[in-house]
Scaffold this active site. Sequence first.
Site, PDB file in Angstrom:
ATOM      1  N   LYS A 202       0.726  -0.804   0.081  1.00 52.33           N
ATOM      2  CA  LYS A 202       0.142   0.128  -0.108  1.00 52.33           C
ATOM      3  C   LYS A 202       0.995   0.817   0.441  1.00 52.33           C
ATOM      4  O   LYS A 202       1.315   1.460   0.836  1.00 52.33           O
ATOM      5  CB  LYS A 202      -0.605   0.243   1.248  1.00 52.33           C
ATOM      6  CG  LYS A 202      -1.855   0.924   1.320  1.00 52.33           C
ATOM      7  CD  LYS A 202      -2.407   2.318   0.667  1.00 52.33           C
ATOM      8  CE  LYS A 202      -1.708   3.121   2.007  1.00 52.33           C
ATOM      9  NZ  LYS A 202      -2.225   4.335   2.006  1.00 52.33           N
ATOM     10  N   GLY A 254       6.169   4.500   8.848  1.00 48.41           N
ATOM     11  CA  GLY A 254       5.675   6.003   8.968  1.00 48.41           C
ATOM     12  C   GLY A 254       5.584   6.604  10.058  1.00 48.41           C
ATOM     13  O   GLY A 254       6.223   6.528  11.290  1.00 48.41           O
ATOM     14  N   SER A 255       4.296   7.262  10.705  1.00 51.30           N
ATOM     15  CA  SER A 255       4.000   8.067  11.429  1.00 51.30           C
ATOM     16  C   SER A 255       4.188   7.165  13.061  1.00 51.30           C
ATOM     17  O   SER A 255       3.497   5.955  12.431  1.00 51.30           O
ATOM     18  CB  SER A 255       3.101   8.887  11.442  1.00 51.30           C
ATOM     19  OG  SER A 255       2.045   8.279  11.722  1.00 51.30           O
ATOM     20  N   THR A 256       4.755   7.295  14.207  1.00 54.74           N
ATOM     21  CA  THR A 256       4.355   6.980  15.354  1.00 54.74           C
ATOM     22  C   THR A 256       3.146   6.362  15.784  1.00 54.74           C
ATOM     23  O   THR A 256       2.793   5.378  15.717  1.00 54.74           O
ATOM     24  CB  THR A 256       5.044   8.245  16.222  1.00 54.74           C
ATOM     25  OG1 THR A 256       6.669   7.537  16.255  1.00 54.74           O
ATOM     26  CG2 THR A 256       5.689   6.741  17.580  1.00 54.74           C
ATOM     27  N   GLU A 257       2.498   7.614  15.344  1.00 53.27           N
ATOM     28  CA  GLU A 257       0.753   7.173  15.881  1.00 53.27           C
ATOM     29  C   GLU A 257       0.314   6.637  15.533  1.00 53.27           C
ATOM     30  O   GLU A 257      -0.157   5.146  15.838  1.00 53.27           O
ATOM     31  CB  GLU A 257       0.460   8.887  15.505  1.00 53.27           C
ATOM     32  CG  GLU A 257      -1.397   8.945  16.310  1.00 53.27           C
ATOM     33  CD  GLU A 257      -1.561  10.341  15.258  1.00 53.27           C
ATOM     34  OE1 GLU A 257      -0.951  11.045  14.850  1.00 53.27           O
ATOM     35  OE2 GLU A 257      -2.785  10.051  15.595  1.00 53.27           O
ATOM     36  N   GLU A 276       8.991   0.879  11.351  1.00 54.57           N
ATOM     37  CA  GLU A 276      10.154   1.715  10.990  1.00 54.57           C
ATOM     38  C   GLU A 276       9.312   2.628  11.226  1.00 54.57           C
ATOM     39  O   GLU A 276       8.660   3.909  10.581  1.00 54.57           O
ATOM     40  CB  GLU A 276      10.706   1.204  10.004  1.00 54.57           C
ATOM     41  CG  GLU A 276      12.471   2.218   9.840  1.00 54.57           C
ATOM     42  CD  GLU A 276      12.181   3.813   9.219  1.00 54.57           C
ATOM     43  OE1 GLU A 276      11.875   4.440   9.940  1.00 54.57           O
ATOM     44  OE2 GLU A 276      12.028   3.497   8.274  1.00 54.57           O
ATOM     45  N   CYS A 310      13.145   9.978   8.070  1.00 52.48           N
ATOM     46  CA  CYS A 310      13.070   9.973   9.412  1.00 52.48           C
ATOM     47  C   CYS A 310      13.926  10.241  10.217  1.00 52.48           C
ATOM     48  O   CYS A 310      14.264   9.683  11.515  1.00 52.48           O
ATOM     49  CB  CYS A 310      12.330   8.452   9.179  1.00 52.48           C
ATOM     50  SG  CYS A 310      12.713   7.344   8.324  1.00 52.48           S
ATOM     51  N   GLU A 407       8.979  14.778  16.300  1.00 50.83           N
ATOM     52  CA  GLU A 407       9.709  15.268  14.382  1.00 50.83           C
ATOM     53  C   GLU A 407       9.004  16.118  13.073  1.00 50.83           C
ATOM     54  O   GLU A 407       7.580  16.362  13.441  1.00 50.83           O
ATOM     55  CB  GLU A 407       9.004  14.089  14.106  1.00 50.83           C
ATOM     56  CG  GLU A 407       9.218  13.626  12.827  1.00 50.83           C
ATOM     57  CD  GLU A 407       9.340  11.978  12.258  1.00 50.83           C
ATOM     58  OE1 GLU A 407       8.722  11.319  12.132  1.00 50.83           O
ATOM     59  OE2 GLU A 407      10.754  11.395  11.850  1.00 50.83           O
TER      60      GLU A 407
HETATM   61  P1  NDP Z   1       1.360   8.286   8.482  1.00 53.44           P
HETATM   62  O1  NDP Z   1       1.787   7.275   9.296  1.00 53.44           O
HETATM   63  O2  NDP Z   1      -0.236   8.178   8.504  1.00 53.44           O
HETATM   64  O3  NDP Z   1       1.487   7.731   6.557  1.00 53.44           O
HETATM   65  C1  NDP Z   1       1.773   6.204   6.501  1.00 53.44           C
HETATM   66  C2  NDP Z   1       1.671   5.198   6.013  1.00 53.44           C
HETATM   67  O4  NDP Z   1       0.772   4.628   6.515  1.00 53.44           O
HETATM   68  C3  NDP Z   1       1.041   5.937   4.423  1.00 53.44           C
HETATM   69  O5  NDP Z   1       1.232   4.997   3.123  1.00 53.44           O
HETATM   70  C4  NDP Z   1      -0.742   6.358   5.536  1.00 53.44           C
HETATM   71  O6  NDP Z   1      -1.716   6.013   4.060  1.00 53.44           O
HETATM   72  C5  NDP Z   1      -0.631   5.046   5.864  1.00 53.44           C
HETATM   73  N1  NDP Z   1      -1.864   4.733   7.129  1.00 53.44           N
HETATM   74  C6  NDP Z   1      -2.084   6.051   7.822  1.00 53.44           C
HETATM   75  N2  NDP Z   1      -2.652   6.077   8.499  1.00 53.44           N
HETATM   76  C7  NDP Z   1      -3.229   3.919   8.929  1.00 53.44           C
HETATM   77  C8  NDP Z   1      -4.028   3.126   8.780  1.00 53.44           C
HETATM   78  N3  NDP Z   1      -4.741   3.463  10.050  1.00 53.44           N
HETATM   79  N4  NDP Z   1      -3.240   2.097   8.933  1.00 53.44           N
HETATM   80  C9  NDP Z   1      -1.940   1.412   8.748  1.00 53.44           C
HETATM   81  N5  NDP Z   1      -2.050   2.781   7.701  1.00 53.44           N
HETATM   82  C10 NDP Z   1      -1.860   3.634   7.888  1.00 53.44           C
HETATM   83  O7  NDP Z   1       1.936   9.496   7.967  1.00 53.44           O
HETATM   84  P2  NDP Z   1       1.722  11.122   7.681  1.00 53.44           P
HETATM   85  O8  NDP Z   1       1.697  10.757   5.836  1.00 53.44           O
HETATM   86  O9  NDP Z   1       0.703  10.909   8.220  1.00 53.44           O
HETATM   87  O10 NDP Z   1       2.830  11.434   8.028  1.00 53.44           O
HETATM   88  C11 NDP Z   1       2.981  12.162   9.549  1.00 53.44           C
HETATM   89  C12 NDP Z   1       3.780  12.634  10.518  1.00 53.44           C
HETATM   90  O11 NDP Z   1       4.693  11.189  10.800  1.00 53.44           O
HETATM   91  C13 NDP Z   1       4.926  13.433   9.475  1.00 53.44           C
HETATM   92  O12 NDP Z   1       4.882  14.357   9.854  1.00 53.44           O
HETATM   93  C14 NDP Z   1       5.898  12.807   9.338  1.00 53.44           C
HETATM   94  O13 NDP Z   1       6.231  13.503  11.188  1.00 53.44           O
HETATM   95  C15 NDP Z   1       5.573  11.548  10.551  1.00 53.44           C
HETATM   96  N6  NDP Z   1       6.155  10.714   9.114  1.00 53.44           N
HETATM   97  C16 NDP Z   1       7.398   9.606   9.268  1.00 53.44           C
HETATM   98  C17 NDP Z   1       7.260   9.124   8.599  1.00 53.44           C
HETATM   99  C18 NDP Z   1       9.055   7.849   8.545  1.00 53.44           C
HETATM  100  O14 NDP Z   1       9.153   7.503   7.853  1.00 53.44           O
HETATM  101  N7  NDP Z   1       9.556   7.885  10.423  1.00 53.44           N
HETATM  102  C19 NDP Z   1       6.789   9.139   6.966  1.00 53.44           C
HETATM  103  C20 NDP Z   1       5.644   9.197   6.877  1.00 53.44           C
HETATM  104  C21 NDP Z   1       5.735  10.331   8.176  1.00 53.44           C
HETATM  105  P3  NDP Z   1      -1.591   7.956   3.247  1.00 53.44           P
HETATM  106  O15 NDP Z   1      -0.762   8.580   2.837  1.00 53.44           O
HETATM  107  O16 NDP Z   1      -3.033   7.355   2.048  1.00 53.44           O
HETATM  108  O17 NDP Z   1      -2.578   8.160   4.721  1.00 53.44           O
END
Ligand code: NDP
Length: 497
Positions: A202, A254-257, A276, A310, A407
């Site tokens: 995805k 992606g994000s920690t949340e 990660e 990241c 971050e």
């Molecule tokens: P997300 O964590 O939301 O996005 C990462 C991936 O997860 C995307 O493909 C996203 O889809 C998908 N996703 C979102 N919600 C869910 C869920 N509940 N279950 C499974 N997959 C999901 O990051 P954001 O784009 O919202 O960025 C927010 C913040 O996160 C940034 O400001 C940054 O601080 C941090 N971030 C950190 C990263 C890293 O490599 N450490 C990478 C990206 C963000 P979609 O894009 O379609 O929403």
Amino acid sequence: MAETMADGITAAPGRAPARLDWAYAPAPEATDHVKVRGRYGLLVDGKWVEAASGSRFETINPATEQVLASVAEAGEEDVDAAVKAARTAWAKVWSKTSGVERAKYLYRIARILQERAREFAVLETMNGGKPIKESRDVDVPLAAAHFFYHAGWADKLDYAFPGRRPRPLGVAAQVIPWNFPLLMAAWKLAPALAAGNTVVLKPAETTPLTALLLGEVLQQAELPPGVVNIVTGAGQTGAALVAHPGVDKVAFTGSTEVGKAIQRTLAGSGRRLTLELGGKAANIVLDDAPIDQAVEGIINGIYFNQGHVCCAGSRLLVQESVAEPLVAKLKRRMATLRVGDPLDKNTDVGAINSRAQLDRIEELVASGEADGAEVYQPPCELPDRGFWFRPTVFTGVAQSYRIAQEEIFGPVLSVLTFRTPDEAVQKANNTPYGLSAGVWTDKGSRILELASRLRAGVVWANTFNRFDPASPFGGYRESGFGREGGRHGLAAYLDLS
Ligand code: NDP
């Protein structure tokens, strides 16, 4: 006769020398070899299909805000079809394909990526906003390198884990972010396939196009249908995928949340998970460091990919005795960064990936100013359209400020000072994260001492942001768990019990 002045400028006798204009002329990369199709479907069981609901979303170029394409939005029904296709392909084909044969597919994919490198680099820059020199020199070559590296392991798993009986896990769900869309796809796909798993991938909502082009490459390489399936969409698509009971392993960047939400979803299921997540890396400069070199490393550490990294060196910890000259040199160097059109080959800092990310950066920068930190941004003209943020540095930052803890994921550096190496370690470890760190010093013993005390998955010494497929990458604490790259990364896709 012309007179030559001390600085090399020539002038006719008795005339003032003409001023030389040192500005770079535009050097835009051509885009005519990239065919962006108007509409993209989902890749399920080797075929491009519409989403069952017919739902679609638009993807744009963040540097111009122009719509590039309309992309299918996968719902639960599509995710279910993709997972089933991956399961069937695993049971009937991929689990029975020998390591030697899997390696051949991976080599083929790597070679095609190299052949089509320019196309991938330009598309990555158009869809994500990163400078073409980065997508051309970093993202695409590293993506190919990951396929090459893992092709080498595919038929040698018994040697990678001697005395064990490595077996694939089955179907892997992989959710990737928007900061390195192609590279993250390669990081995840290559070890999964080498280890004998099938995949549902995805990509991020804002940057689906290079993952979809990679889907075409997989078809060109004649990878059997269903071995890799690609479902595009937003967070809900990712949530549906990771929650699907037919998935054996989840890998998320992606994000920690969101990482925490995924961990909650998988808790108790017995399914494997690697996360990660975010970071707030300390880049530590000691008083004996080569200052000019360190300045280059700091610039690379935080302004590479607009700081959407990241492991970005977003906190500069500098020893008090060298702080003043270092910050002065840093500001001078920042003023030479060229911000603007990502397709221009001279651009250093491109566009912010999305309006939402720009809003997040602006909000955190405003909090830094409100807290009392001193901000510096070099003067530079920003384009009228698109999402932009000037390279920014904060000095006078206290550890409690949000800009020192959270971050920002943008081109924003927070500078803190320290007096002793002990204090540097304490400050470096004082965030919830633990992904990466940097140490700059003349002495190997100081590097080893500090590196062993820094709670970070990766510690770079007298360099920053170096990646290699053979080197495991991953974090501690809220930066996640599990490693990608090297034998550690391979192990995450294998049952070694
Ligand atoms: P997300 O964590 O939301 O996005 C990462 C991936 O997860 C995307 O493909 C996203 O889809 C998908 N996703 C979102 N919600 C869910 C869920 N509940 N279950 C499974 N997959 C999901 O990051 P954001 O784009 O919202 O960025 C927010 C913040 O996160 C940034 O400001 C940054 O601080 C941090 N971030 C950190 C990263 C890293 O490599 N450490 C990478 C990206 C963000 P979609 O894009 O379609 O929403």
